[in-house]
Design an enzyme around this catalytic site. Sequence first.
Site, PDB file in Angstrom:
ATOM      1  N   GLU A  21       1.376  -1.458   0.251  1.00 10.63           N
ATOM      2  CA  GLU A  21      -0.040   0.041  -0.222  1.00 10.63           C
ATOM      3  C   GLU A  21       1.034   1.135   0.214  1.00 10.63           C
ATOM      4  OE1 GLU A  21      -2.288  -0.382   3.520  1.00 10.63           O
ATOM      5  OE2 GLU A  21      -4.072  -1.256   2.404  1.00 10.63           O
ATOM      6  N   GLU A  39      -6.524  -8.612  -0.824  1.00 10.00           N
ATOM      7  CA  GLU A  39      -6.806  -7.905   0.958  1.00 10.00           C
ATOM      8  C   GLU A  39      -8.346  -8.000   1.673  1.00 10.00           C
ATOM      9  OE1 GLU A  39      -4.654  -5.591   3.308  1.00 10.00           O
ATOM     10  OE2 GLU A  39      -2.134  -6.496   2.732  1.00 10.00           O
TER      11      GLU A  39
END
Length: 479
Positions: free
Chosen positions: A120, A264
């Site tokens: 990220e 995720e």
Amino acid sequence: MARAMVLLWACALILVPASVVAQDLGVNWGTIAWHPLDPKIVVNMMKDNGIKKVKLFDADPLTLNALAGTDIEVMVGIPNLHLQSLSEKYSSAQAWVKENITAHVGKGGVNIKYVAVGNEPFLSSYNGSFTKQTFPALKNIQKALNDAGVGDKIKATIPLNADVYQSGSDKPSDGVFRDDIKDLMTQIVHYYKENGSPFLVNIYPFLSLYLNSNFPEDFAFFNGGHPINDKNVQYNNVFDANFDTLVWALKKAGVPDLKIIVGEVGWPTDGHKSATKDNAKKFYDGLFKKLASNKGTPLRPGKMEVYIFGLFDEDTKSIEPGNFERHWGIFYFDGKPKFPMGFSGNGNDKALVAAKGVQYLPKQWCVYDKNAMNQEKLPSQMSWACSHADCTSLTEGSSRFNLDNTRRVSYAFNSYYQTNDQDVEACNFEGLGKIVHQDPSTQNGEFPIQIVSAGERRLSFAYGAIAAIVSLVNLFTLL
């Protein structure tokens, strides 16, 4: 895995233990814990539960060695701290691939499918810290894979939070890449298309509830309610709406058919009033039913490839996003399952297989001695314990918040004591702690005993500044 700003109705984690829906489900295996389980034990546990895909956050050799010969499909991770060097020198990327990829693949080796470059890295909260490094690092890693002769089978991609795209309304059709990285994201997705790499996105429906008290709770699950209508398409849950916002952003960027993997998705079980085992089970039941139907989303019908987050609770993760950050696991820290799960999606729950061969420290606990001297030092000693161990289940809205004061203090003391491998000095607390051999657990609060771990890390006993137990939440919504 940093947790941060996402679309108002974005944000949800996917980590899935495989079984019936196994071929397209995977799990995230995080290890930010004081006493991580032995990798061999974890791999055997995954095999016992039929898990066939795993996403890692680094390239730890012990973990990769444990996965060798299992045929479990692996996504190897590269932490953000390595992006700078990998972006600046192609030779660094070559060395990384040689040490962490080609050394482990081949007959009887690790079944590596992807390399996750960074984690990220474009989060808004990073304020552009990794913006210039990530794409060059991605290209260098993929080139190194190609030059090593494995690039046709192993693809590099960037795990991205859903905050890289946004909508100016509650409509997926208004989805575009975030203004500050729009040009960069367009370059990246076209590179993916040219190289056969997927778009890896993390989606967190739980955060929609956490970030917005007015968010309709049923929309975070898969039970319908509060639908969104968009261009003759109806959305009954935030997961589909978030996913299709990305589909629209890709379409507008000129790559409408780019493969998407949900890297995720999941639901925490403690640390917030909405983070409960009942809600987690409700979320997973709906998710598995959806995945088993192979209906996909309105704009992307068909099978979906997802990784649920996460495999274990991680007791040293940052709680800056929220106290729930340490409680995403479908297993507790010691490999015990939290609740039955029906991976088939047909409503038939079954108990997950617990980790085998786990060794525990002796059956002893540290508790608060209310008859001791120095009672005036109790507040500072409890703060000390919670600043250096995990007390997140004691916070408001959490599972042990309603314990009486004596048990709250005892839980904090024991958490620190177990974290430090039951060292006698870790149960001092200026004379306020005492070691007992009778389990102080109650129906409302278990006092866990820590495991013996090859990856033990010891806390310093030197007193220093007392850190706050609850960090400020640094999350934003984009709608």
